[in-house]
Write a protein that holds these residues in place. Structure first.
Motif: not given
Length: 863
Positions: A570, A574, A546, A504-506, A510-511
């Motif tokens: 959001e 993603t 995260t 779930d990192s960037d 995000k995601l």
């Protein structure tokens, strides 16, 4: 009534079991056919015929039953024939010795014409004291001509054990029983038979979940309306558990009986084969106990003992199988005899009253560990660290997955759900895409360790672990390289267990990684340039970096509607919902820190198990030959009670590694790291304060044991034949006797729980309570059971005299038939408990509320 005067009628549906097996006898110097596998076949009694044999063996009393004589061609054309294929299987999962069991059930062959033939009871007697019926819904329940006389007579009221695989509430037999014999009838139906009829009872997740599902189904499922009217209903759950439903009209209570170290279905592995007749064996064990108690005023006082007898006998029945050769004695009468070194004793089987409420909060918060122990969770945790979980949690369900041990119900259910998914995936052929699961938890909570141990416990020789941390990847090509490594292992015939840590990192927002996993998860392929490559069979584990819980990842913990709407837009952009739809399961790892002040009270048990595990692995020399960790109680207290660990499990491990223990014989307070070093991992001020807290109950055991001895010395002085060292002062008694009394004292808090009392430490001497007659009886039965278990585990068996050399003891019998003078001794000891405890400034008081349902007045046992 003497047991030998009891007469039992056993009848019901009848079948013959045709069993066949082959032996590969290589022979090149004889007739040609002997070069091929030799196939053998034999007939064995089934259904009511087998049940009657088992009952006769278990009870040793006169049994009247149907008989069919030789199984000739005429009989085969008339009766129902069940065909099975046998094979040699290991007696235990890791045993080289083998016994014949069923490899597969081939099905039934019906009679040539008409319905299966029924057989009358030979020398039927309307005065039979007990009637046992095997109703397989194959004709017996609709043919009154073959019912036993004792059942048909309206002037008789025998005990009825009614075994069925499907209760047909419209059958003539059930209507007759319901009208004339329901008060004296015990219905026995297997849990899997209920499930096969569409009753949704979970299996193998946790004992709490299975028990609560059963209670809800009994109260709400119309398919169970007739069963719910039963006064006594027993549902065996595999070889590991059973539920006793007792309905006395206005209220119904259900008790769960279970083995702490097994869940339903775990005792029998796939590699051990199957056995028919196990419910019949359970009923025979039940009958054995009921016959022993027939001279009691309450006919059903023995059901508790009978359930335990049935569970033990059924496990032995399965272990023995059909023998090393099918011609061996079957069934083996030894399954109903208790022998030294038995792998299970009936005292090992625990029981607990099942909470019964429609309140969803209670459904989630019921933990057997709370109901099975009146010790505070802190004292249980201390005992785990000091003596190990095997000793401390011998009455509590515990799940093991390789080196992972879990007692928290939530974790048990989560890990078993994941294990079930993995098992199904591993042993399913022709799968074209990876199995995708997610795991969440705070850093240091052990996400990788937990899932790895679960997977390795299924197929350690097949699984190879791969780790990739997405926060360290710089581009999509890095992910493609990772997929190639997975594919290479799959092509080698291995099963990759792939951890995508911090998924779930960037990545460009995000995601950002999620969308690149959708095709691999859905189609089992990945793209590299213009090429598409198959991944093969693999298990993808997405470990959150995260988000510490699944709800947090999905935004379900956002209470503000506007904030949630913003998050969800959001999340959709993603591909979050698409990613979740491809997951097949998830687990939230509960580390050593408390996750919720209101609901998560078992964090201290998780800490204790982790701490004990770390001591065993890193400082095994601190554990003596008795399995006791040599550690200062203040150190344990601080490690267990400190508010939080800054880096979860890593901090607990660091504190051990920073302590000066390399040459220590005991972990003392002086061995702890400095205040500045502790600050890296805990609130150092709080930790140091906790070192000086009050002692645990366990620190008073020696004094309490001595006081109990002195009470015995006073109370039993008038008994000249007293078989106890308490004729002497404490200092003159031998160490074995002292250890026995210490053990009895350690069990006092758990015993008090059975009558809904807590034991708490107070500053002043408190009021001395007096147990009611009912409370005294419950405590006495429990005390005798625990004493019996400890004796048997040390190799003692029943004997007409007490013989130290040969380890025989005349009191190793059930409470029902224990002589009155022995019962009186036990009761005198227990009557002394309140004073002894009060002198030690330990107060006996009614249990505090454990959960929402109790605060709001729900009855744990009523329907």
């Amino acid at each position: 009534m003497d047991n030998k005067d009891v007469k039992i009628a056993v009848t019901g549906d009848v079948c013959i079991n045709l069993m066949q097996w082959s032996i590969d006898r290589k022979c090149t110097r004889d007739l040609s056919w002997k070069n091929y596998p030799n196939v053998f076949r034999t007939f064995k009694d089934g259904e009511a015929l087998l049940l009657s044999k088992l009952v006769e063996m278990s009870t040793g009393v006169s049994v009247i039953a149907p008989q069919i004589g030789s199984v000739d061609g005429y009989i085969q054309d008339k009766v129902l024939v069940s065909s099975t294929e046998l094979e040699l299987f290991p007696i235990t999962d890791s045993d080289n010795n083998k016994t014949y069991r069923v490899k597969q059930y081939l099905g039934f062959t019906g009679p040539t014409f008409g319905e299966p033939k029924l057989f009358p009871i030979i020398n039927d007697d309307e005065n039979a004291d007990m009637v046992i019926i095997d109703d397989e819904n194959n004709g017996f329940n609709s043919n009154e001509d073959f019912w036993p006389l004792a059942l048909k007579s309206l002037e008789k009221s025998p005990i009825v054990l009614y075994k069925t695989n499907r209760l047909n509430c419209e059958s003539l037999l059930w209507k007759h029983i319901e009208k004339y014999h329901i008060e004296n009838t015990v219905v026995v139906i297997n849990g899997n038979d209920l499930r096969s009829k569409g009753v949704n009872i979970s299996r193998g997740l946790s004992w709490e979940k299975t028990a609560l599902d059963f209670v809800w189904q009994m109260s709400n499922n119309p398919k169970l309306a007739s069963l719910a009217k039963s006064r006594h209903l027993i549902v065996p759950l595999g070889l590991e558990g059973a539920i006793y439903y007792n309905n006395q009209g206005e209220t119904a209570q259900s008790h769960l009986y279970f083995l702490t170290n097994e869940s339903e279905g775990e005792f029998i592995k796939e590699s051990q084969g199957k056995m028919y007749g196990m419910t019949s064996c359970f009923v025979a064990g039940l009958a054995r106990a009921m016959v022993s108690g027939m001279n009691k005023n309450d006919k059903f006082i023995c059901l508790d003992d009978g359930i335990r007898e049935g569970m033990v006998a059924t496990q032995k029945y399965f272990m023995n199988g059909f023998g090393k050769t099918v011609e061996d004695s079957f069934p083996n009468p030894l399954i109903f005899e208790e022998k030294e070194n038995d792998f299970i004793y009936k005292e090992n089987i625990q029981d607990v009253l099942i909470r019964n409420t429609s309140n969803p909060n209670c459904q989630g918060c019921w933990y057997i560990i709370k109901d099975k122990s009146s010790n505070s969770l802190l004292e249980i945790a201390y005992n785990i660290v000091k003596n190990g979980e095997k000793s401390a949690l011998r009455f509590i369900p515990i799940a093991r997955f390789g080196n992972l041990k879990v007692v928290d119900r939530t974790e048990i259910e989560n890990f078993r759900s994941i294990k079930n998914l993995m098992t199904e995936y591993i042993y399913t052929s022709n799968v074209v895409r990876p199995l995708a699961i997610a795991v969440f938890g705070t850093p240091g909570s052990g996400k990788s360790f937990g899932v790895t141990e679960v997977a390795s416990s299924i197929a350690p020789e097949l699984i190879v672990k791969l780790d990739f941390n997405l926060s360290q990847f710089h581009s999509i090509s890095d992910l493609a390289t990772a997929f190639h490594k997975v594919r290479d292992l799959s092509l080698q015939g291995k099963l990759p267990l792939v951890f995508f840590d911090e998924f779930d990192s960037d990545l460009n927002g995000k995601l950002g990684w999620l969308k690149y996993f959708l095709a691999p998860m859905q189609d089992g392929t990945f793209r590299e340039g213009d090429s598409i490559h198959p991944i093969g069979k693999a298990i993808f584990v997405f470990a959150g970096g995260t988000s510490s819980t699944f709800k947090e990842f999905c935004g379900e913990n956002i209470s503000d509607e506007k904030d949630y709407d913003k998050f969800f837009r959001e999340f959709q952009s993603t591909k979050g919902p698409d990613f979740i739809s491809r997951l097949r399961g998830y687990v939230n790892i509960l580390g050593p820190n408390q996750t919720d002040n209101e609901w998560d009270q078992l964090f201290i048990i998780r800490r204790a198990m982790l701490l004990r595990s770390l001591i065993e692995r890193k400082t095994p020399y601190l554990i003596n030959e008795r399995g006791e960790a040599q550690i200062d109680y203040g150190v344990v207290c601080a490690l267990l009670k400190v508010g939080s660990y800054k880096h979860e499990a890593r901090s607990m491990e660091a504190i051990i590694e920073m302590s000066r223990l390399s040459h220590a014989k005991e972990w003392e307070q002086s061995h702890l790291p400095s205040k500045e070093q502790l600050k890296l991992h805990v609130d150092e001020e709080e930790f140091l304060r906790l070192l000086m807290k009050d002692t645990f109950f366990s620190e008073k055991i020696e004094t309490l044991a001595k006081d109990l001895h002195n009470s015995r010395l006073e109370n039993h002085r008038e008994l000249p034949d007293l078989d106890l060292p308490c004729k002497h002062y404490w200092e003159l008694t031998d160490e074995d006797y002292k250890e026995t009394l210490r053990s009895r004292v350690k069990n006092i808090p758990d015993a008090l729980q059975k009558i809904k009392y807590d034991l708490i430490s107070v500053k002043e001497k408190c009021e001395i309570i007096e147990f009611t007659e009912a409370e005294l009886n419950i405590l006495s039965v429990n005390e005798h059971k625990q004493w019996s278990l400890e004796k048997k585990e040390k190799g003692w068996v029943y004997g007409s005299i007490i013989d130290e050399k040969n380890k025989t003891h005349s009191s190793l019998v059930s409470w029902m038939i224990l002589p009155k003078e022995e019962k009186d001794k036990i009761m005198k000891d227990i009557k002394a408990w309140p004073k002894i405890l009060a002198d030690a400034k330990l107060k006996i008081e009614k249990m505090k509320y454990l959960c929402y349902c109790e605060v709001n007045g729900f009855d744990a046992g009523s329907r």
